[in-house]
Design an enzyme around this catalytic site. Structure first.
Site, PDB file in Angstrom:
ATOM      1  N   ASN A 260       9.179   7.944  -9.751  1.00 47.44           N
ATOM      2  CA  ASN A 260       9.999   8.659 -10.744  1.00 47.44           C
ATOM      3  C   ASN A 260      10.082   7.968 -12.109  1.00 47.44           C
ATOM      4  OD1 ASN A 260      11.622   6.711  -9.595  1.00 47.44           O
ATOM      5  ND2 ASN A 260      13.442   7.997  -9.472  1.00 47.44           N
TER       6      ASN A 260
ATOM      7  N   ARG B   2      16.222  11.283  -9.410  1.00 46.12           N
ATOM      8  CA  ARG B   2      16.631   9.985  -9.945  1.00 46.12           C
ATOM      9  C   ARG B   2      17.462   9.285  -8.883  1.00 46.12           C
ATOM     10  NH1 ARG B   2      20.273  11.615 -13.151  1.00 46.12           N
ATOM     11  NH2 ARG B   2      20.656   9.590 -14.093  1.00 46.12           N
ATOM     12  N   CYS B   3      17.249   7.958  -8.770  1.00 40.72           N
ATOM     13  CA  CYS B   3      18.007   7.229  -7.748  1.00 40.72           C
ATOM     14  C   CYS B   3      19.490   7.393  -8.003  1.00 40.72           C
ATOM     15  CB  CYS B   3      17.609   5.762  -7.742  1.00 40.72           C
ATOM     16  SG  CYS B   3      17.748   4.960  -9.330  1.00 40.72           S
ATOM     17  N   THR B   4      19.883   7.413  -9.273  1.00 40.24           N
ATOM     18  CA  THR B   4      21.302   7.506  -9.609  1.00 40.24           C
ATOM     19  C   THR B   4      21.738   8.938  -9.941  1.00 40.24           C
ATOM     20  OG1 THR B   4      20.762   6.922 -11.865  1.00 40.24           O
ATOM     21  CG2 THR B   4      21.540   5.124 -10.465  1.00 40.24           C
TER      22      THR B   4
ATOM     23  N   ASP C 100      13.072   4.550   1.856  1.00 37.80           N
ATOM     24  CA  ASP C 100      13.203   3.817   3.127  1.00 37.80           C
ATOM     25  C   ASP C 100      12.092   2.799   3.355  1.00 37.80           C
ATOM     26  OD1 ASP C 100      15.383   5.243   3.689  1.00 37.80           O
ATOM     27  OD2 ASP C 100      14.426   6.627   5.129  1.00 37.80           O
TER      28      ASP C 100
ATOM     29  N   ARG D 192      21.359   4.136 -14.451  1.00 35.43           N
ATOM     30  CA  ARG D 192      20.783   2.808 -14.238  1.00 35.43           C
ATOM     31  C   ARG D 192      20.893   1.965 -15.508  1.00 35.43           C
ATOM     32  NH1 ARG D 192      15.428   1.417 -14.511  1.00 35.43           N
ATOM     33  NH2 ARG D 192      14.855   3.599 -14.637  1.00 35.43           N
TER      34      ARG D 192
ATOM     35  N   GLU E 205      19.519  12.420   0.963  1.00 37.99           N
ATOM     36  CA  GLU E 205      19.183  12.403  -0.464  1.00 37.99           C
ATOM     37  C   GLU E 205      18.113  13.473  -0.709  1.00 37.99           C
ATOM     38  OE1 GLU E 205      17.794   8.694  -3.339  1.00 37.99           O
ATOM     39  OE2 GLU E 205      16.825   8.886  -1.425  1.00 37.99           O
TER      40      GLU E 205
ATOM     41  N   GLU F 244      15.480  -2.149  -4.495  1.00 41.98           N
ATOM     42  CA  GLU F 244      16.318  -1.106  -5.096  1.00 41.98           C
ATOM     43  C   GLU F 244      15.929   0.178  -4.413  1.00 41.98           C
ATOM     44  OE1 GLU F 244      18.820  -1.511  -7.058  1.00 41.98           O
ATOM     45  OE2 GLU F 244      18.508  -3.617  -7.542  1.00 41.98           O
TER      46      GLU F 244
END
Ligand code: NAP
Length: 497
Positions: A170, A298-300, A248, A452, A392, A265
């Site tokens: 991403n 997005r991770c966040t 994962d 982030r 997620e 992360e």
């Protein structure tokens, strides 16, 4: 254009992008390539080399040798080269951004922003490194009981060796330089394994470091599928540190890696808790920005909304009005919602949506999908027995859970395996602090969506969301070890004594 002009040498005669080893762009002896599928057209757009284990061995040998010399390079010179790479990267933002559009369907403007932000990150890292690596500590022995002042201890930060950097699809440029720049300023060498989707953007970025004139072998980039060369890289005895960002896979790597420092992360299920006294307009704007920017990949991203029942109708109405205005289509047209990265991601998202449908969630919009393109969808009245309450989606689908107490919201947040970020909307700062302290996440944002950046802020996940902390200063420190030298005096010595 990608692979042309100053970037011409990174592509071979057949149009396959080369890998970077020992300061040169090379074709793999495997004779095999890995296709990169454009998420929008769903056809092959680029190809990269499928590197062999022998090529990985060679890269790591060169990286070890180059690191020994690099560690002897003055800090100011390392910083100077990093500043040069940052300037070259920014100068060539257009072809790199074009790769991001084609490889990962990043909206055109966001793609340019990613490259510019990466240049800024490199420069900041060079400056921060000069400051924090230029300082050590001086300790004296008589502060510990039973000791006289007979020992002077000098501490400094030394490099680890070869750092392996594995970023996700991403942010293939930004999350690569957030590992490369701290590693280099700290005196390490770097082996980059870019994500397959995003590899060509990463190769262009690496070429900017090549053009800046870094020593041969100090930086290399090995391409190929993570599932094929990943284990060989992460378990390689020549690797001294792994900095990984992704899903994962990171948990599996942590179990397999040797006795080396790890920076992990990983995923998140960032909760957005909205109280009765919240500014609902502000909360709605952040739910939409946080939940749907880059199509939720997005991770966040906000991944679950936990809203007090008394304001839920108002919030859902305002969010729906904004969702209606999101543009859906091609990244080239700078649409808000673009195709998700792969067909299997789209299938996974669809699985979560269908599960929620079957279990009775309220669909605020009609579910619509064409290829990898999924229209933005808000799911109201989501219940804890639905997969989407916990998993997620990494797509433009956002669940809303209505809560009757703050405790219920905190409980849901803390029951997750993830603990990346979270956010809380309230006008009461005291409540906000109490909730922030109660949330088991690496960061809590008050009255804003999780994020982030800025890139010098500490950034870390608890539980399955990661190991260690990122952010420029923390990354530099993580990629060093403390070395001490103790001067033993023949007799106690006290200054001015
Ligand atoms: P991913 O599938 O875990 O892949 C991440 C990287 O690992 C890619 O470069 C991938 O290469 C590589 N890889 C795959 N198998 C490997 C193996 N066995 N050994 C070593 N490397 C291997 O994640 P993704 O789909 O790219 O990214 C999405 C995930 O990243 C989400 O869960 C998201 O939350 C997380 N993320 C977290 C942060 C954070 O800072 N916390 C930031 C962004 C994203 P290939 O592409 O070749 O498979």
């Amino acid at each position: 254009m990608a692979g042309s002009g100053v970037f011409a040498e990174i592509r071979d005669g057949d149009g396959v992008f080369r890998y970077y080893s020992d300061g040169e762009w090379k074709a793999s002896a495997s004779g095999k390539s890995v296709p990169i599928i454009n998420p929008t057209t769903r056809s092959t757009h680029f190809k990269v080399q499928a590197c062999t284990q022998e090529e990985v061995n060679k890269i790591i040998e060169s990286a070890k040798a180059a690191q020994k010399l690099w560690a002897k390079t003055p800090l100011w010179k390392r910083a100077e080269l990093l500043h040069r790479a940052a300037a070259i990267l920014k100068e060539h933002k257009a072809p790199i951004a074009e790769c991001l559009v084609k490889e990962i369907a990043k909206p055109a403007k966001d793609a340019v922003t990613e490259v510019v932000r990466s240049g800024d990150l490199i420069s900041y890292c060079a400056e921060e490194g000069v400051r924090i690596l230029g300082e050590g500590k001086f300790l004296v022995s008589d502060s510990f009981p039973g000791n006289e002042r007979t020992k002077y201890c000098l501490t400094s930060k030394i490099p680890l060796g070869v750092v392996l950097a594995i970023p996700p699809f991403n942010y293939p440029v930004n999350l690569a330089v957030s590992k490369i720049a701290p590693a280099l300023i700290a005196g390490n060498s770097i082996v980059l394994k870019p994500p397959t989707q995003g590899a060509v953007a990463a190769l262009h970025m690496v070429h900017c470091f090549h053009l800046a004139g870094f020593p041969r072998g100090l930086i290399s980039c090995v391409t190929g599928k993570g599932s094929e060369i990943g284990d060989f890289l992460t378990m390689h005895p020549g690797i001294s540190c792994i900095s990984f960002t992704g899903g994962d896979t990171g948990v599996a790597i942590s179990k397999k890696a040797g006795m080396i420092p790890l920076q992990m992360e990983l995923g998140g299920k960032d909760a957005c808790i909205i109280l009765e006294d919240a500014d609902v307009d502000l909360a709605a704007a952040n739910v939409v920005k946080g939940g749907f920017s880059y199509s939720g990949q997005r991770c966040t991203a906000v991944k679950v909304v936990l809203v007090m029942e008394s304001v839920a109708d108002k919030l859902v109405e305002k969010v729906n009005a904004k969702v209606q205005k999101l543009t859906v289509g091609a990244p080239e047209d700078d649409c808000d919602i673009t195709p998700v990265v792969t067909e299997s991601s789209a299938n996974f998202i669809e699985g979560l949506v269908m599960d929620a449908k079957q279990k009775g969630a309220t669909f605020c919009q009609e579910y619509r999908r064409e290829g990898n393109l999924i229209w933005p969808l808000l799911l109201d009245h989501v219940q804890p027995d639905m997969r989407i309450a916990w998993e997620e989606p990494f797509g433009p689908v956002l669940p809303v859970i209505r809560i009757n107490s703050v405790e219920e919201g905190i409980h849901h947040c803390n029951a997750s395996n993830f603990g990346l970020q979270g956010c809380v909307f309230t006008r009461d700062i005291n409540k906000a602090i109490l909730i922030s302290d109660a949330m088991e996440t690496g960061t809590v944002q008050i009255n804003s969506a999780p994020a982030r950046g800025p890139d010098h802020f500490p950034f870390q996940g608890l539980k399955d969301s990661g190991i260690g902390s990122q952010g420029i200063t923390n990354s530099i420190s993580m990629m060093t070890k403390i070395k001490t030298t103790v001067i033993n005096l023949p007799a106690p010595s006290y200054t001015m004594g």
